[in-house]
Structure formats: C-alpha cells, structure tokens
Enzyme design. Structure first.
Site, mmCIF file in Angstrom:
data_model
loop_
_atom_site.group_PDB
_atom_site.id
_atom_site.type_symbol
_atom_site.label_atom_id
_atom_site.label_comp_id
_atom_site.label_asym_id
_atom_site.label_seq_id
_atom_site.Cartn_x
_atom_site.Cartn_y
_atom_site.Cartn_z
ATOM 1 N N HIS A 1 49.401 35.222 -8.759
ATOM 2 C CA HIS A 1 49.408 34.722 -7.344
ATOM 3 C C HIS A 1 48.229 35.025 -6.735
ATOM 4 O O HIS A 1 47.454 35.960 -6.642
ATOM 5 C CB HIS A 1 50.762 35.197 -6.549
ATOM 6 C CG HIS A 1 51.024 34.474 -5.456
ATOM 7 N ND1 HIS A 1 50.419 34.371 -4.245
ATOM 8 C CD2 HIS A 1 51.849 33.449 -5.334
ATOM 9 C CE1 HIS A 1 50.986 33.581 -3.304
ATOM 10 N NE2 HIS A 1 51.830 33.083 -4.031
ATOM 11 N N ASP B 1 57.954 31.160 -9.129
ATOM 12 C CA ASP B 1 58.530 30.006 -10.031
ATOM 13 C C ASP B 1 59.068 30.552 -11.313
ATOM 14 O O ASP B 1 59.524 29.657 -12.251
ATOM 15 C CB ASP B 1 57.135 29.064 -10.298
ATOM 16 C CG ASP B 1 57.136 28.563 -8.907
ATOM 17 O OD1 ASP B 1 57.771 27.790 -8.252
ATOM 18 O OD2 ASP B 1 55.760 28.556 -8.343
HETATM 19 C C1 LIG Z 1 48.454 31.185 -8.811
HETATM 20 C C2 LIG Z 1 47.158 31.251 -9.353
HETATM 21 C C3 LIG Z 1 46.591 29.669 -9.365
HETATM 22 C C4 LIG Z 1 46.240 32.120 -8.525
HETATM 23 O O1 LIG Z 1 45.060 32.012 -9.087
HETATM 24 P P1 LIG Z 1 43.779 33.037 -8.516
HETATM 25 O O2 LIG Z 1 44.295 33.703 -7.313
HETATM 26 O O3 LIG Z 1 42.711 32.380 -8.577
HETATM 27 O O4 LIG Z 1 43.842 33.980 -9.504
HETATM 28 P P2 LIG Z 1 42.447 34.105 -10.404
HETATM 29 O O5 LIG Z 1 42.145 32.877 -10.922
HETATM 30 O O6 LIG Z 1 41.411 34.809 -9.394
HETATM 31 O O7 LIG Z 1 42.970 35.260 -11.600
HETATM 32 C C5 LIG Z 1 42.392 36.737 -11.690
HETATM 33 C C6 LIG Z 1 42.294 36.817 -13.194
HETATM 34 O O8 LIG Z 1 43.513 36.635 -13.765
HETATM 35 C C7 LIG Z 1 43.646 35.682 -14.664
HETATM 36 N N1 LIG Z 1 44.833 35.062 -14.471
HETATM 37 C C8 LIG Z 1 45.411 34.492 -13.337
HETATM 38 N N2 LIG Z 1 46.831 34.223 -13.314
HETATM 39 C C9 LIG Z 1 47.030 34.013 -14.847
HETATM 40 C C10 LIG Z 1 48.019 33.669 -15.547
HETATM 41 N N3 LIG Z 1 49.183 33.001 -15.140
HETATM 42 N N4 LIG Z 1 47.781 33.729 -16.922
HETATM 43 C C11 LIG Z 1 46.817 34.258 -17.407
HETATM 44 N N5 LIG Z 1 45.789 34.584 -16.764
HETATM 45 C C12 LIG Z 1 45.950 34.720 -15.442
HETATM 46 C C13 LIG Z 1 42.309 34.675 -14.134
HETATM 47 O O9 LIG Z 1 42.149 34.041 -15.581
HETATM 48 C C14 LIG Z 1 41.471 35.731 -13.925
HETATM 49 O O10 LIG Z 1 40.847 36.357 -15.089
HETATM 50 P P3 LIG Z 1 39.582 37.019 -15.299
HETATM 51 O O11 LIG Z 1 39.414 37.913 -14.013
HETATM 52 O O12 LIG Z 1 39.223 37.396 -16.642
HETATM 53 O O13 LIG Z 1 38.612 35.695 -15.030
HETATM 54 C C15 LIG Z 1 47.121 31.723 -10.883
HETATM 55 O O14 LIG Z 1 47.560 33.003 -11.125
HETATM 56 C C16 LIG Z 1 47.660 30.631 -11.926
HETATM 57 O O15 LIG Z 1 47.107 29.920 -12.327
HETATM 58 N N6 LIG Z 1 49.112 31.082 -12.269
HETATM 59 C C17 LIG Z 1 49.784 30.253 -13.136
HETATM 60 C C18 LIG Z 1 50.429 28.943 -12.251
HETATM 61 C C19 LIG Z 1 51.451 29.543 -11.143
HETATM 62 O O16 LIG Z 1 52.560 30.072 -11.705
HETATM 63 N N7 LIG Z 1 51.489 29.059 -9.989
HETATM 64 C C20 LIG Z 1 52.521 29.321 -9.104
HETATM 65 C C21 LIG Z 1 51.943 30.227 -7.888
HETATM 66 S S1 LIG Z 1 53.239 30.399 -6.970
#
Ligand SMILES: CC(C)(COP(=O)(O)OP(=O)(O)OC[C@H]1O[C@@H](n2cnc3c(N)ncnc32)[C@H](O)[C@@H]1OP(=O)(O)O)[C@@H](O)C(=O)NCCC(=O)NCCS
Length: 428
Positions: free
Chosen positions: A307, A364
């Site tokens: 998140h 979710d």
């Molecule tokens: C929600 C989300 C978009 C947040 O993104 P964010 O704050 O930009 O998180 P980041 O992209 O900075 O993630 C930090 C690290 O964790 C990893 N990461 C984050 N969510 C991940 C996931 N669901 N699966 C695998 N790796 C994940 C990223 O690749 C990143 O890795 P790195 O440091 O090696 O580059 C992301 O966690 C995601 O795509 N989750 C899956 C979709 C989801 O469930 N969305 C609903 C949100 S309520």
C-alpha cells in the site's frame, strides 16, 4: 526547519522562509505556494506522495501504525457498531445522525432510488459482456442530463443530490448486472434496507424468489463501510481534479469511478480473485507466485498486497478477515480460493522480501472472497467498491468546494527541444 512556524530554504544563495501548516495528526506541511514567485523554482514530487493537495478534516490515516479514522472515529468502531447508512451520513454531513436524522436520510434514499425510465434505454446499447464499470461510469455522467445540477452545497439541494447519488448508484450497479445477464430489471423496494435492496435487485427472479439472508445483508453493509473513505487517494483526487474545474458533481464522481477501475487502485479486488484463480489452476503453487512477485524482471505483483500509505497491516484487511471468519463459520460456504489466500498470506508474511518492504495484505486481499461468497460475480467487485466509496467522494468534493480551493493546475519540468525553425513539408 526555521523558527517554530517557518521552514528555511536556501536556493542559489537566496534564503526564504516557508510557512509551516500544522496538522492535528503530526503530518505537518510546508507551504510552498510562494516558492516560484520568490525563487523561480518549482518542486518535483513523482506521484505527489509528499504533496498535500488539500487541507482536510475528514479522514486520518497513520500508515506506520495501521490506523484509520473517519471524522475522528476508528474504522473498527464504525464497522462494529454502525450501519452503512449511518456512516454515509457521517461522511456527507460531518457527524453521526440522530434517530430522526437517520430516518430522514433513509427516506431520501428510498425516494431517490429509481432512475428515470428513459435511462433504461441506455442499458440496451451496451454489449452483453460490457464491463459494469464502463456502464456505471457512463450512466453516472448521464445522470447530469436527467437531474438538476447542485445549486448550493449548504442547502437542501445538497442533501437531495447526495442521497440521489448514494441511492441511484446502487440501482444502476444492480441494473448493469441484470442487463449483462440478459435478465429483467428488478426495481428497488421501500420496505427493504439499503443492502437487502441491493441483493434483491441483483438476484430476485419472478420464477425463483430470492431469499435475503440477513447475515448476507449485514456482511455487505460492513463491507461497504470498509470502503467508505481513504483520504486523498487516486480516485478521490480525480473527483477533486474534475470538481476543481467546476464541472458538475456527477461528472466528478464519474471521473472517480474511472480512476478506481485501475488494477493498482480499486480494480485490485478483481485482480486478486483472478490471481487466486490462476494459482488454483496451477495446483495451488503459492511459492511460484511469491517467486514471480520477487523477480525484479517480472512485472507481476502480488495483488492485494502493499500500500502506498500503510507500511503495516491495513486495518480494513484485518476487519475483512474478521468478516470472512464470521460468514464462513456461520454458513456452509466452501471456497477453495480462501484456502489459497490464507496460504499465500502466510507465505508472503514470512518471506524476507515482503518483510523488508513492509508489504502486508491491503483491503482488497479478502474483500473479493467475501463478495464471491455473497454471490457477487468477479466483474462486479470494483462496482461494489464504488458503492462503498461514494459517500467519501461526495464529502471530499463538498469540503473542497466549500474551501473555495483553486483549480488543480500542476506545472512541469520541461525537458523537450528548444525553439526549432519551422520547415515546410516538402523540404523536411
Ligand atoms: C499499492 C501499490 C501500487 C503501492 O505502490 P507504492 O507505494 O508505489 O509501492 P512501491 O512501488 O514503492 O513498492 C516498494 C517496493 O515493494 C515492491 N512491491 C510493492 N507492492 C508489491 C506487490 N504487491 N508485490 C510485489 N512487490 C511489491 C515494489 O516493487 C518495490 O520494490 P523495490 O523497492 O525493490 O523497487 C503497490 O503495493 C501494488 O502495486 N500493490 C498491488 C496492487 C494492489 O493491491 N493495489 C490495491 C491498493 S489498496
């Protein structure tokens, strides 16, 4: 930081003082609105994750502690003690309703539950397998041509417009589903409460009357509360962005619906169920999917995990898990996806990759399984999120308009070509 209420910044030898805006939860802000005028510089913040777009008194989130409060109330208290109608009222009007206020709000919801008969023709224009989110977004925009625009956020026209949206979106959602199944529409009934009405509109049939299980209606009610608001997220920001141009409320809400559709946002609940189905088809091999999520060369992410704000267990995911326990232990429901979800969660939470990055289940992860158990099909999952989030969007929009906020107009850091000489087409 400078003296108590100012931060100092030095740019190219010029020192300026930037006012600090105090928050009530410790996330104070530095007001940079005079930065360009005083220094010629602007700020860059990819994804706006360090930028406050608004000053708001609606929702408090502590991502480190995993806390969520709506208008000062813990989400746990609201889910355990209130109905969705009460929480919708809380969002839209700022305080929990008295009995009389709730009765008045409920009768508004009943009065405005139908949609204009002429709107029914629109449904026939969509292909049978059209995504319900596409239909919902289009129908909500078209509400603006059937119902009067809101005149004032401070009089009764606001109460009616808010109730109209909360009530009609539920009707449109159920109608979209009926149309996608090629089934006759079932109209809302005044004798049923908000969630029972929705279930009845979805599943009743003249040949096989639908029995409304009160536990199903209760679980649905709690699920909608879980979605109700979440600060300045992507879809809420979309609602405000459109609202900032003074487009009508229906257009702004429709923009929120489109933003919520994305799989990184509300569309994640559908993506979670699809991911669990893929794992099931792969003989339940959760480790394969954990490996894919960790592989930096693979775009796959574990849906329902991580998140932007929570770096702890999402409190809404905890509550959804409680609801799973309540529903699955009280009714004979067997869903193999639940076992896979539990295995996947356990595997991820004990894996260094997820621990280091503080990736926990988000809202979710379990909500899709709950909706499935209630009989809601996978392509309707994000629509359910819309119904729950609507009061939050309305509240955030109203606050934004009442605060007389400016039009959203971010700048850019231009890295394109300098002035080029124009060359006629035959000489290029
Ligand atoms: C929600 C989300 C978009 C947040 O993104 P964010 O704050 O930009 O998180 P980041 O992209 O900075 O993630 C930090 C690290 O964790 C990893 N990461 C984050 N969510 C991940 C996931 N669901 N699966 C695998 N790796 C994940 C990223 O690749 C990143 O890795 P790195 O440091 O090696 O580059 C992301 O966690 C995601 O795509 N989750 C899956 C979709 C989801 O469930 N969305 C609903 C949100 S309520």
């Amino acid at each position: 930081m400078g003296e108590s209420n100012y931060a100092s910044l030095e740019v190219n030898g010029k020192k300026i003082e930037l006012p600090i805006i105090e928050s009530s939860d410790g996330d104070n802000g530095i007001d940079i609105s005079r930065l360009r005028a005083e220094t010629g510089y602007i700020t860059f913040d990819n994804g706006f994750s360090n930028t406050a777009s608004s000053i708001s008194n609606i929702t408090h989130i502590d991502g480190e502690q995993g806390e969520l409060r709506i208008r000062g109330y813990n989400i746990e208290d609201l889910v355990h003690n209130c109905s969705f109608r009460e929480v919708a009222y809380l969002l839209v009007h700022g305080s929990l309703p008295t009995r009389d206020q709730l009765t008045a709000f409920s009768s508004y919801l009943n009065e405005h539950s139908l949609i204009d008969e002429d709107m029914h023709h629109f449904f026939s224009g969509f292909p049978r397998n059209g995504h319900p989110m596409a239909i919902l977004a289009a129908m909500v925009t078209s509400l603006s041509s059937f119902y009067p625009d809101l005149e004032d956020t401070k009089d009764q026209s606001f109460d009616i417009t808010a109730a109209r949206l909360v009530s009609k979106v539920r009707t449109i959602a159920a109608f979209s589903y009926r149309k996608s199944k090629g089934q006759a529409l079932v109209y809302p009934r005044h004798d049923l409460n908000y969630c029972s009405n929705f279930l009845n509109m979805m599943f009743d049939s003249s040949v096989k009357p639908y029995h409304i299980d009160p536990l199903y209606a209760k679980i649905l009610d709690k699920l909608l509360i879980l979605h109700v608001d979440h600060g300045q997220n992507c879809s809420t920001t979309a609602v405000k962005l459109i609202g900032s141009a003074k487009a009508n409320l229906y257009a702004a809400i429709s923009a929120g619906i489109c933003a919520l559709w994305g799989p990184l946002h509300g569309g994640a609940n559908q993506a979670v169920v699809e991911m669990l189905e893929n794992i099931m088809a792969d003989d339940g091999d959760v480790q394969k999917y954990i490996g894919m999520a960790k592989d930096r060369d693979n775009a796959f992410r574990l849906m329902g995990f991580g998140h932007a704000i929570y770096k702890n267990y999402d409190p809404r995911a905890k509550l959804a898990k409680e609801l799973v326990d309540e529903l699955f232990s009280s009714r004979e429901i067997n869903d193999p996806l639940l076992d896979i979800a539990r295995k996947l969660e356990a595997a991820a939470l004990s894996d260094e990759f997820f621990i280091e990055r503080k990736l926990y289940p988000n809202i979710d992860f379990y909500t899709g399984i709950l909706y499935r158990a209630l009989g809601i099909p996978t392509n309707m999952l994000t629509v359910m999120f819309v119904i729950g989030r609507l009061p939050g969007w309305i509240a955030q929009w109203k606050e934004f308009i009442d605060n007389k906020s400016r039009i959203f107009r971010p700048r850019q850091i231009y890295v394109g070509p300098d002035l080029r000489s124009f060359v006629e087409i035959d000489k290029r």
